[in-house]
Scaffold this motif. Structure first.
Motif, PDB file in Angstrom:
ATOM      1  N   ALA A 243       0.845  -1.193   0.000  1.00 54.89           N
ATOM      2  CA  ALA A 243       0.000   0.000   0.000  1.00 54.89           C
ATOM      3  C   ALA A 243       0.883   1.246   0.000  1.00 54.89           C
ATOM      4  CB  ALA A 243      -0.919   0.004   1.206  1.00 54.89           C
ATOM      5  N   ILE A 244       0.615   2.144  -0.929  1.00 52.56           N
ATOM      6  CA  ILE A 244       1.405   3.362  -1.079  1.00 52.56           C
ATOM      7  C   ILE A 244       0.593   4.555  -0.578  1.00 52.56           C
ATOM      8  CG2 ILE A 244       2.530   4.905  -2.740  1.00 52.56           C
ATOM      9  CD1 ILE A 244       2.986   2.451  -4.505  1.00 52.56           C
ATOM     10  N   PRO A 245       1.143   5.370   0.307  1.00 49.45           N
ATOM     11  CA  PRO A 245       0.424   6.563   0.771  1.00 49.45           C
ATOM     12  C   PRO A 245      -0.006   7.444  -0.392  1.00 49.45           C
ATOM     13  CG  PRO A 245       2.365   6.175   2.125  1.00 49.45           C
ATOM     14  CD  PRO A 245       2.454   5.211   0.971  1.00 49.45           C
ATOM     15  N   GLY A 246      -1.246   7.910  -0.336  1.00 47.39           N
ATOM     16  CA  GLY A 246      -1.767   8.759  -1.387  1.00 47.39           C
ATOM     17  C   GLY A 246      -2.573   8.016  -2.432  1.00 47.39           C
ATOM     18  N   LYS A 247      -2.541   6.688  -2.411  1.00 43.17           N
ATOM     19  CA  LYS A 247      -3.316   5.906  -3.372  1.00 43.17           C
ATOM     20  C   LYS A 247      -4.589   5.363  -2.719  1.00 43.17           C
ATOM     21  CE  LYS A 247       0.106   4.433  -6.777  1.00 43.17           C
ATOM     22  NZ  LYS A 247       0.621   3.288  -7.577  1.00 43.17           N
ATOM     23  N   ILE A 248      -5.555   5.045  -3.577  1.00 40.30           N
ATOM     24  CA  ILE A 248      -6.859   4.545  -3.121  1.00 40.30           C
ATOM     25  C   ILE A 248      -7.072   3.153  -3.695  1.00 40.30           C
ATOM     26  CG2 ILE A 248      -9.341   4.964  -3.105  1.00 40.30           C
ATOM     27  CD1 ILE A 248      -8.685   7.958  -3.543  1.00 40.30           C
ATOM     28  N   TYR A 249      -7.373   2.199  -2.826  1.00 43.18           N
ATOM     29  CA  TYR A 249      -7.491   0.799  -3.227  1.00 43.18           C
ATOM     30  C   TYR A 249      -8.915   0.301  -2.982  1.00 43.18           C
ATOM     31  CZ  TYR A 249      -2.410   1.165  -2.917  1.00 43.18           C
ATOM     32  OH  TYR A 249      -1.102   1.563  -3.080  1.00 43.18           O
ATOM     33  N   ILE A 250      -9.501  -0.324  -4.006  1.00 40.40           N
ATOM     34  CA  ILE A 250     -10.845  -0.884  -3.899  1.00 40.40           C
ATOM     35  C   ILE A 250     -10.763  -2.406  -3.868  1.00 40.40           C
ATOM     36  CG2 ILE A 250     -13.075  -1.114  -5.053  1.00 40.40           C
ATOM     37  CD1 ILE A 250     -12.734   1.608  -6.198  1.00 40.40           C
TER      38      ILE A 250
END
Length: 368
Positions: A243-250
């Motif tokens: 998980a990368i800060p600033g990204k959104i995961y669905i």
């Protein structure tokens, strides 16, 4: 006995299609067709007259179409299962995402009208539609058994944080220390997510994880649509990715999403374990794992949706002193999931989508 059967209303302007659906549904001894409607306007009236347990709704009809009918029915029947059964309801279509956005409980793609055959249509009904009818009717019965009390008239006001949390740090300090945001949504969720994510500031340097109740395949289109309007990259989660800060995961439809600590990083794991609350992906599954990884630094958000998925996960997050935001009743298509959390006294704040966005934008701000 007929009294115990699932009462189904069929909404389709084709007499041939209605006949095939009716005949195919008779293969299940749990289902009873109680009536028909030939357009969206008649559908809304028939729901009031016939009181069905489930509505099967075509999207292409005269007068008012299926999407417009869906909106109209939802106004007076927020918890009625409505399954869109249309030729444009396949997983990669904008029509399906729009249907979920305005309150569809589920979508099943009808074979192409141009080349439709009775055998193919019957196969889809008996292989997909019947199981979804039984599933959603069962969820509705379960929700009635919960007998959730109605929220008080001040649900749109801030709910005070518990005294232990207030003694530990101020609310803004707590919010500025959030390291991850987890969002759960269901009926009406896609539109709520669109309204929320387009307001989130581009410099929010923390990951956002989303569970939206959708079947396998449909979340791909949703991720694409959200990515187009969001200030941050939105993507379907992949098993094992960091998980990368600033990204959104669905979360992918049909798979649970969990978070795992890997050294200094957080990895996303997907699995096909048994559904929870009749849902996979489940909000509870995500929230529990997030509380283990982030502790009090997680912000959980419950948006519009039927049922109570997320309630148990919010209990766990509250025990870890995390923050919990809940969408208010006025702005929700269905106040089931958010209502269950609010009524349990777990919400840090109960707000509109705009209010939630404003609070999210205070996360990770330097308060010095």
């Amino acid at each position: 006995m007929i009294a115990n059967k699932i009462r189904v209303l069929i909404v389709d302007d084709s007499a041939v299609i209605r006949k095939i659906i009716t005949k195919s549904l008779k293969s299940s001894d749990q289902i009873e067709v109680v009536g028909y409607a030939v357009d969206g306007e008649e559908a809304a009236n028939s729901v009031d007259l016939l009181v069905p347990d489930v509505v099967i709704l075509d999207t292409e009809m005269p007068k008012i179409n299926g999407i417009q009918a869906l909106k109209k029915i939802r106004e007076n029947h927020p918890d009625l299962p409505i399954i869109v059964f249309g030729s444009h309801a396949h997983s990669d279509s904008e029509a399906a995402v729009e249907a979920y956005s305005v309150g569809a409980s589920d979508c099943v793609a009808k074979p192409d009208h141009a080349n439709i055959s009775i055998s193919e249509l019957s196969r889809v009904i008996e292989g997909e539609l019947i199981s979804k009818i039984i599933k959603h009717a069962g969820q509705r019965v379960f929700r009635k058994q919960l007998n959730l009390r109605k929220a008080s008239s001040n649900t749109q006001l801030d709910v005070a944080l518990n005294s232990e949390n207030q003694n530990e740090r101020t609310y803004l300090e707590h919010l500025s220390g959030v390291r991850a945001i987890c969002i759960g949504s269901s009926t009406g969720g896609p539109m709520a997510l669109i309204e929320l994510l387009k307001q989130v500031r581009p410099t929010l340097n923390i990951p956002i994880f989303i569970v939206q109740h959708m079947p396998e395949g449909f979340t791909t289109s949703l991720a694409t649509r959200l990515d187009a309007i969001s200030n941050a990259e939105v993507k379907e989660a992949e098993h094992g990715e960091i998980a990368i800060p600033g990204k959104i995961y669905i979360a992918r439809g049909g798979l649970h999403m969990t978070l795992i600590k890997v050294g200094e990083d957080v990895a996303i794991h997907l699995n096909s374990k048994a559904p929870e609350n009749n849902c996979r992906p489940s909000v509870d599954v995500l929230f529990r794992s997030a509380s283990q990884v982030y502790g009090s630094a997680v912000l959980a958000i419950i948006l519009t949706g039927m049922g109570s998925d997320g309630l148990h996960g919010c209990h766990v997050i509250a025990e870890k002193k995390g923050l919990i935001f809940v969408q208010d009743e006025q702005s929700s298509v269905v106040w089931g999931m958010p209502g269950s959390v609010s009524n349990a006294g777990l919400a840090s704040k109960v707000m509109s989508i705009n209010g939630i966005a404003e609070q999210i934008n205070l996360c990770k701000l330097d308060l010095a």
